[in-house]
Design a protein around this motif. Structure first.
Motif, mmCIF file in Angstrom:
data_model
loop_
_atom_site.group_PDB
_atom_site.id
_atom_site.type_symbol
_atom_site.label_atom_id
_atom_site.label_comp_id
_atom_site.label_asym_id
_atom_site.label_seq_id
_atom_site.Cartn_x
_atom_site.Cartn_y
_atom_site.Cartn_z
ATOM 1 N N ALA A 212 0.788 -1.228 0.000
ATOM 2 C CA ALA A 212 0.000 0.000 0.000
ATOM 3 C C ALA A 212 0.823 1.282 0.000
ATOM 4 N N ASP A 213 1.918 1.316 0.730
ATOM 5 C CA ASP A 213 2.745 2.530 0.723
ATOM 6 C C ASP A 213 4.141 2.178 1.183
ATOM 7 N N HIS A 214 5.096 3.023 0.794
ATOM 8 C CA HIS A 214 6.474 2.785 1.200
ATOM 9 C C HIS A 214 7.220 4.099 1.297
ATOM 10 N N GLU A 215 6.617 5.023 2.043
ATOM 11 C CA GLU A 215 7.228 6.324 2.273
ATOM 12 C C GLU A 215 7.344 7.077 0.946
ATOM 13 N N LEU A 216 8.452 7.761 0.681
ATOM 14 C CA LEU A 216 8.557 8.633 -0.492
ATOM 15 C C LEU A 216 9.266 7.901 -1.637
ATOM 16 N N SER A 217 8.623 6.862 -2.158
ATOM 17 C CA SER A 217 9.158 6.151 -3.319
ATOM 18 C C SER A 217 9.098 7.065 -4.538
ATOM 19 N N ALA A 218 9.711 6.626 -5.622
ATOM 20 C CA ALA A 218 9.723 7.447 -6.833
ATOM 21 C C ALA A 218 8.305 7.742 -7.309
ATOM 22 N N SER A 219 7.429 6.732 -7.262
ATOM 23 C CA SER A 219 6.058 6.955 -7.719
ATOM 24 C C SER A 219 5.291 7.869 -6.765
ATOM 25 N N ALA A 220 5.509 7.725 -5.455
ATOM 26 C CA ALA A 220 4.840 8.604 -4.497
ATOM 27 C C ALA A 220 5.304 10.045 -4.674
ATOM 28 N N PHE A 221 6.595 10.230 -4.964
ATOM 29 C CA PHE A 221 7.112 11.580 -5.209
ATOM 30 C C PHE A 221 6.477 12.165 -6.471
ATOM 31 N N THR A 231 -3.972 19.614 -9.467
ATOM 32 C CA THR A 231 -4.728 18.788 -10.392
ATOM 33 C C THR A 231 -5.587 17.774 -9.646
ATOM 34 N N SER A 232 -6.361 16.990 -10.374
ATOM 35 C CA SER A 232 -7.285 16.038 -9.760
ATOM 36 C C SER A 232 -6.544 14.851 -9.163
ATOM 37 N N LEU A 233 -7.238 14.138 -8.259
ATOM 38 C CA LEU A 233 -6.661 12.924 -7.686
ATOM 39 C C LEU A 233 -6.407 11.889 -8.771
ATOM 40 N N ARG A 234 -7.276 11.810 -9.755
ATOM 41 C CA ARG A 234 -7.084 10.850 -10.841
ATOM 42 C C ARG A 234 -5.780 11.120 -11.589
ATOM 43 N N ASN A 235 -5.536 12.376 -11.904
ATOM 44 C CA ASN A 235 -4.301 12.702 -12.629
ATOM 45 C C ASN A 235 -3.072 12.429 -11.781
ATOM 46 N N ALA A 236 -3.180 12.652 -10.481
ATOM 47 C CA ALA A 236 -2.046 12.367 -9.597
ATOM 48 C C ALA A 236 -1.746 10.874 -9.590
ATOM 49 N N VAL A 237 -2.798 10.041 -9.554
ATOM 50 C CA VAL A 237 -2.608 8.585 -9.579
ATOM 51 C C VAL A 237 -2.037 8.148 -10.925
ATOM 52 N N ILE A 238 -2.458 8.779 -12.001
ATOM 53 C CA ILE A 238 -1.894 8.462 -13.317
ATOM 54 C C ILE A 238 -0.388 8.718 -13.326
ATOM 55 N N ALA A 239 0.045 9.804 -12.693
ATOM 56 C CA ALA A 239 1.485 10.083 -12.596
ATOM 57 C C ALA A 239 2.199 8.966 -11.837
ATOM 58 N N GLY A 240 1.561 8.469 -10.768
ATOM 59 C CA GLY A 240 2.152 7.370 -10.017
ATOM 60 C C GLY A 240 2.263 6.110 -10.847
ATOM 61 N N LEU A 241 1.233 5.805 -11.619
ATOM 62 C CA LEU A 241 1.261 4.630 -12.484
ATOM 63 C C LEU A 241 2.386 4.725 -13.511
ATOM 64 N N ALA A 242 2.554 5.897 -14.096
ATOM 65 C CA ALA A 242 3.612 6.072 -15.088
ATOM 66 C C ALA A 242 4.988 5.834 -14.473
ATOM 67 N N ALA A 243 5.198 6.372 -13.274
ATOM 68 C CA ALA A 243 6.496 6.179 -12.608
ATOM 69 C C ALA A 243 6.696 4.720 -12.212
ATOM 70 N N LEU A 244 5.630 4.067 -11.766
ATOM 71 C CA LEU A 244 5.737 2.685 -11.321
ATOM 72 C C LEU A 244 6.130 1.746 -12.453
ATOM 73 N N SER A 245 5.752 2.083 -13.677
ATOM 74 C CA SER A 245 5.985 1.182 -14.808
ATOM 75 C C SER A 245 7.446 1.074 -15.207
ATOM 76 N N GLY A 246 8.288 1.983 -14.709
ATOM 77 C CA GLY A 246 9.698 1.976 -15.102
ATOM 78 C C GLY A 246 10.454 0.768 -14.567
#
Length: 371
Positions: A212-221, A231-246
């Motif tokens: 569920a969470d791990h402090e300030l990971s790259a995706s959380a940042f 911006t919206s919560l949805r767009n913020a989560v989209i940013a997290g998904l993009a970072a997570l895919s790396g």
């Protein structure tokens, strides 16, 4: 084996008083341990002391500090969501490993975010049903899962109350991996049914909570930077998904799968974590109850015997997938669905601070291309 040092030596290396040393310990910057010879005496992690001394030296040189502050450096943001301290992971002061014994992802999201009406998770969402109805099926792996989740999150929907919005986002990301509307069913049960693995339901639940969470990971940042713009919560989560895919973040899971399919002694991705010198506590919390494949159990023993390294959560998630015969790539989906709860908490916390995250850059001359 962790190298320890006395308070006198630690203070001397850092050039600080004993009181300042104790303050560093209380802030989680230096780990302390009871002496095996005298329980009344404290010893201190030499690794932490040395690292802090190096950081203090860098920060006396502004240019060097600017170049290294974001590379596993000192904390750069304040948060009340998650803490990693002395080899333990805490969600809002609660031990995440203990929480994973019984909690669901929905309960964990409510804990991490705080102040939400839990009733939002107790009724199906017509918005989710409408958006998910056209899905061709589940998606797995970093590229396909993220592509499908982003498409679901990008669909136009009416404004919702905060609790309903959180529940909707979590269900939409879940639907990317299941191919169906979760309705009001607990997410772990929904995934187990969608993946035709009812015996895996409890392991899936624990995996979601531990992810569920791990402090300030790259995706959380990435989520917090995006949320800081308003911006919206949805767009913020989209940013997290993009970072997570790396490949250096959630994509590590795919490297672990490749390794487990053909283990090589010279390379063992997913078997160490820089924040846990003594081993990632999330991995044993998940592995100890899995019906591991014999080959995976052998690999665990071989890697630890050869290198001393222990598995991280990445390795444990892939072994869960293999243990229950889940679809290939389901481990990445588990990680992303679970981490969405943390991303929502970070986005909401960051937006409440009403400040834009905008670090400065240090300009350097580019090297000329050789003629």
């Amino acid at each position: 084996m962790l190298d320890l040092t006395s308070a006198e030596e630690a203070s001397g290396r850092l050039g600080i008083s004993r009181a300042s040393l104790y303050a560093y310990v209380s802030r989680g910057l230096i780990r302390s341990f009871a002496s095996p010879h005298d329980p009344r005496q404290k010893l201190y992690s030499l690794e932490d002391v040395t690292a802090l001394a190096e950081r203090k030296a860098r920060f006396r040189r502004p240019a060097a500090a600017a170049a290294t502050a974001l590379d596993w450096g000192l904390p750069v943001l304040e948060t009340s969501i998650t803490q990693i301290k002395d080899g333990h992971l805490y969600y809002r002061e609660l031990d995440a490993i203990r929480l994973a014994e019984t909690a669901t992802l929905e309960e964990t999201a409510l804990l991490l975010i705080g102040g939400l009406d839990r009733a939002a998770f107790q009724a199906p969402s017509p918005l989710v049903r409408n958006v998910v109805g056209t899905l061709p099926g589940p998606a797995f792996g970093p590229y396909d899962f993220v592509t499908q989740a982003v498409r679901l999150l990008s669909a136009p929907v009416p404004m919702e109350a905060r609790a309903a919005e959180v529940a909707t986002i979590l269900r939409l990301v879940t639907a990317a991996g299941s191919g169906a509307d979760p309705g009001a069913e607990p997410i772990h049960q929904h995934l187990a049914a969608a993946w035709r693995a009812p015996r895996a339901a409890d392991a899936i639940r624990r995996a979601l909570v531990l992810s569920a969470d791990h402090e300030l990971s790259a995706s959380a940042f990435a989520v917090r930077v995006t949320a800081s713009t308003g911006t919206s919560l949805r767009n913020a989560v989209i940013a997290g998904l993009a970072a997570l895919s790396g490949p250096h973040h959630g994509g590590m899971i795919e490297r672990v799968r490749t390794f487990l399919e053909a283990p090589r002694a010279a390379e063992a991705p997913g078997f160490r974590h820089r924040l846990y010198p003594d081993g990632d506590p999330r991995a044993p919390a998940l592995l100890e109850r899995l019906p591991l494949l014999a080959s995976d159990a052998t690999t665990l023993q071989a890697v630890e015997s050869a290198t001393g390294d222990r598995p991280s959560l990445d390795a444990a998630l892939v072994m869960l997938e293999r243990a229950y015969g889940l679809p290939a790539g389901a481990s990445f989906a588990l990680f992303a669905i679970g981490r969405t709860a943390g991303w929502l908490a970070h986005a909401i916390e960051q937006r409440s601070q009403a400040t834009l995250i905008r670090p400065r850059a240090r300009y350097v001359l580019a090297e000329e291309n050789p003629s």
